[in-house]
Write an enzyme that holds these catalytic residues in place. Structure first.
Site, mmCIF file in Angstrom:
data_model
loop_
_atom_site.group_PDB
_atom_site.id
_atom_site.type_symbol
_atom_site.label_atom_id
_atom_site.label_comp_id
_atom_site.label_asym_id
_atom_site.label_seq_id
_atom_site.Cartn_x
_atom_site.Cartn_y
_atom_site.Cartn_z
ATOM 1 C CG HIS A 15 3.582 4.660 9.244
ATOM 2 N ND1 HIS A 15 2.797 3.807 8.490
ATOM 3 C CD2 HIS A 15 4.058 5.565 8.360
ATOM 4 C CE1 HIS A 15 2.804 4.177 7.218
ATOM 5 N NE2 HIS A 15 3.569 5.245 7.114
ATOM 6 C CG ASN A 44 6.657 3.110 5.226
ATOM 7 O OD1 ASN A 44 6.158 3.142 4.109
ATOM 8 N ND2 ASN A 44 6.060 3.598 6.284
ATOM 9 C CG HIS A 60 7.499 7.574 5.477
ATOM 10 N ND1 HIS A 60 7.368 7.048 4.220
ATOM 11 C CD2 HIS A 60 6.286 7.453 6.068
ATOM 12 C CE1 HIS A 60 6.104 6.643 4.044
ATOM 13 N NE2 HIS A 60 5.430 6.876 5.142
ATOM 14 N NE ARG A 77 -1.071 2.496 2.902
ATOM 15 C CZ ARG A 77 -0.471 3.596 3.343
ATOM 16 N NH1 ARG A 77 -0.353 4.665 2.586
ATOM 17 N NH2 ARG A 77 0.069 3.628 4.556
ATOM 18 C CG ASP A 78 3.373 4.266 2.958
ATOM 19 O OD1 ASP A 78 3.720 5.050 2.067
ATOM 20 O OD2 ASP A 78 3.316 4.592 4.155
ATOM 21 C CB CYS A 110 2.537 10.280 1.371
ATOM 22 S SG CYS A 110 0.905 11.017 1.224
HETATM 23 P P1 HMG Z 1 -12.899 14.635 -2.337
HETATM 24 O O1 HMG Z 1 -12.683 15.049 -3.756
HETATM 25 O O2 HMG Z 1 -12.965 15.712 -1.304
HETATM 26 O O3 HMG Z 1 -14.170 13.669 -2.189
HETATM 27 O O4 HMG Z 1 -11.735 13.617 -1.956
HETATM 28 P P2 HMG Z 1 -15.677 13.893 -2.426
HETATM 29 O O5 HMG Z 1 -16.390 13.174 -1.332
HETATM 30 O O6 HMG Z 1 -15.994 15.349 -2.678
HETATM 31 O O7 HMG Z 1 -15.943 13.086 -3.795
HETATM 32 C C1 HMG Z 1 -15.364 13.517 -5.028
HETATM 33 C C2 HMG Z 1 -15.250 12.327 -5.966
HETATM 34 O O8 HMG Z 1 -14.416 11.328 -5.394
HETATM 35 C C3 HMG Z 1 -16.586 11.651 -6.272
HETATM 36 O O9 HMG Z 1 -16.475 11.092 -7.579
HETATM 37 C C4 HMG Z 1 -16.599 10.491 -5.317
HETATM 38 O O10 HMG Z 1 -17.380 9.412 -5.779
HETATM 39 C C5 HMG Z 1 -15.131 10.096 -5.292
HETATM 40 P P3 HMG Z 1 -17.050 11.894 -8.883
HETATM 41 O O11 HMG Z 1 -18.495 12.146 -8.550
HETATM 42 O O12 HMG Z 1 -16.251 13.162 -8.969
HETATM 43 O O13 HMG Z 1 -16.784 10.931 -9.985
HETATM 44 N N1 HMG Z 1 -14.718 9.421 -4.038
HETATM 45 C C6 HMG Z 1 -14.205 8.207 -3.978
HETATM 46 N N2 HMG Z 1 -13.913 7.304 -4.936
HETATM 47 C C7 HMG Z 1 -13.385 6.122 -4.521
HETATM 48 N N3 HMG Z 1 -13.141 5.819 -3.222
HETATM 49 C C8 HMG Z 1 -13.417 6.698 -2.250
HETATM 50 C C9 HMG Z 1 -13.986 7.948 -2.620
HETATM 51 N N4 HMG Z 1 -14.381 9.019 -1.913
HETATM 52 C C10 HMG Z 1 -14.841 9.915 -2.796
HETATM 53 N N5 HMG Z 1 -13.175 6.390 -0.980
HETATM 54 C C11 HMG Z 1 -10.813 11.812 -0.720
HETATM 55 C C12 HMG Z 1 -11.627 13.084 -0.648
HETATM 56 C C13 HMG Z 1 -10.448 11.430 0.707
HETATM 57 C C14 HMG Z 1 -11.623 10.731 -1.370
HETATM 58 C C15 HMG Z 1 -9.528 12.099 -1.552
HETATM 59 O O14 HMG Z 1 -8.900 13.226 -1.026
HETATM 60 C C16 HMG Z 1 -8.608 10.937 -1.583
HETATM 61 O O15 HMG Z 1 -8.897 9.887 -2.119
HETATM 62 N N6 HMG Z 1 -7.381 11.116 -1.036
HETATM 63 C C17 HMG Z 1 -6.434 10.018 -1.037
HETATM 64 C C18 HMG Z 1 -5.262 10.392 -0.274
HETATM 65 C C19 HMG Z 1 -4.311 9.217 -0.179
HETATM 66 O O16 HMG Z 1 -4.620 8.098 -0.518
HETATM 67 N N7 HMG Z 1 -3.087 9.540 0.302
HETATM 68 C C20 HMG Z 1 -2.128 8.533 0.496
HETATM 69 C C21 HMG Z 1 -2.457 7.630 1.638
HETATM 70 S S1 HMG Z 1 -2.200 8.383 3.222
HETATM 71 C C22 HMG Z 1 -0.536 8.101 3.557
HETATM 72 O O17 HMG Z 1 0.195 7.631 2.733
HETATM 73 C C23 HMG Z 1 -0.028 8.426 4.921
HETATM 74 C C24 HMG Z 1 0.179 7.169 5.781
HETATM 75 O O18 HMG Z 1 1.087 6.276 5.171
HETATM 76 C C25 HMG Z 1 0.713 7.579 7.134
HETATM 77 C C26 HMG Z 1 1.934 8.502 7.024
HETATM 78 O O19 HMG Z 1 2.982 8.100 6.518
HETATM 79 O O20 HMG Z 1 1.770 9.652 7.449
HETATM 80 C C27 HMG Z 1 -1.133 6.426 6.008
HETATM 81 MG MG MG Z 2 3.221 6.416 5.216
#
Ligand code: HMG
Ligand code: MG
Length: 309
Positions: free
Chosen positions: A207, A249, A209, A15-16, A240
């Protein structure tokens, strides 16, 4: 100081790691990586994310990957779900754990999940209810607990505040994340202590990095506090897309090597784990980022070359 005698490692590489690759990795390769990790004895794997494919296209094959895994008894499979839409999609894949993710910094929250910290907590409320109704545990990852790519240093109180909100929501466990790897041991300990004010020791994980090469030291510093659960990535994959410049990580291989040297059990077979890391690194067309794996492979190559035919 008593260090734990068992450490649980959650491999978050599929995933990450793979969320951050420019090239698209086929679902079959992701599935094979998961299989190799579980064969190496990894007891929990963070497989994929049910996030918007417009935001993170690398994870668009989430359901396909989950469906392709031949699950191994005793292994837990977790997935990221930022909102109820993501949870409902994930539920069909029957994860053992879902991970909601918030940030200790407002700017990162906006960039990563397009909402404020307070809004993200409200989005998690129905996820927690639905997950618990389905018998699925919820982890809350807190990003940027020591540093933020947009705001700089982050005070431990910010982590404490998010951990408190997560606890009030009923989130089972929290992950204290150093998203950009700027943390050093004492700072990471302060962030962990802030989370530990709201969560029991067994419910807090780290967690880290490894951008600044501090992640192993931060892991050991966490263990000094009694923390015994960590997210790590085979071959040091990771990053990310919304934290530019942050690298992977800490490599699972490096943590296992350190812990083996300290007689601390992980249940992981290092040569098999190295083979998993080698598999994905070859696919990505680069060398593993694990220092221990590199050194051990070089040593093996020298020994093989010196061995009588
Ligand atoms: P948004 O644009 O604010 O969402 O995104 P919305 O609710 O306004 O919806 C807009 C569109 O997104 C719609 O589709 C929804 O259906 C769709 P449209 O009508 O435009 O075709 N949508 C989705 N589609 C699939 N799955 C969903 C979903 N939700 C809405 N769950 C949202 C908000 C959170 C969805 C967006 O910002 C997003 O997907 N962000 C992803 C961020 C991400 O994955 N970042 C990396 C992971 S986090 C990380 O790596 C950190 C971590 O490792 C810890 C660390 O190291 O710190 C965990
Ligand atoms: Mg991470």
């Amino acid at each position: 100081m008593t260090l734990p005698n068992y450490v649980k490692l959650i491999d978050v590489g599929p995933r990450d790691g793979l969320q951050n690759e420019k090239q698209m990795v086929p679902a079959a390769v992701k599935i094979e990586l998961v299989h190799r990790l579980q064969d190496a004895g990894v007891c929990q794997i963070e497989v994929t994310s049910f996030v918007s494919p417009k935001w993170v296209p690398q994870m668009a094959d989430n359901a396909q990957v989950m469906a392709g895994i031949a699950r191994k008894k005793g292994v837990r499979y977790s997935v990221l779900t930022p909102n109820l839409q993501g949870f409902e999609a994930a539920l069909k894949s029957q994860p053992d754990e879902v991970v909601v993710f918030a940030a200790a910094s407002e700017a990162f929250s906006q960039r990563n999940i397009n909402c404020s910290i307070a809004q993200s907590i409200e989005r998690f409320r129905p996820v927690v209810q639905a997950a618990h109704a389905a018998g699925i545990t919820v982890r809350g990852d807190i990003s940027c607990t020591v540093g933020c790519p947009y705001e700089g240093e982050v005070a431990p109180e910010r982590t404490g505040m998010v951990a408190r909100l997560m606890k009030e929501l009923g989130i089972d466990t929290v992950g204290v994340c150093d998203t950009i790897g700027t943390g050093t041991p004492r700072k990471v300990q302060r962030a962990l202590e802030a989370a530990l004010a709201h969560y029991a020791l067994d419910d807090v994980s780290g967690h880290f990095h490894d951008t600044y090469g501090q992640a192993l030291a931060n892991t050991l510093a966490s263990m000094e506090l009694g923390v015994w659960q960590f997210d790590t990535s085979s071959a040091g994959l990771g990053g990310c897309p919304y934290a530019k410049g942050a690298t992977g990580n800490v490599a699972t291989e490096d943590v296992v090597y350190m812990l083996q040297g300290m007689d601390i059990n992980t249940g992981i077979d290092l040569p098999k784990l190295m083979a998993a890391g080698h598999y994905i690194s070859e696919h990505l067309g680069r060398a593993t980022l694990s220092r221990a794996a590199k050194a051990l492979m070089a040593k093996t190559a020298v020994e093989l070359a010196a061995a009588p035919a």
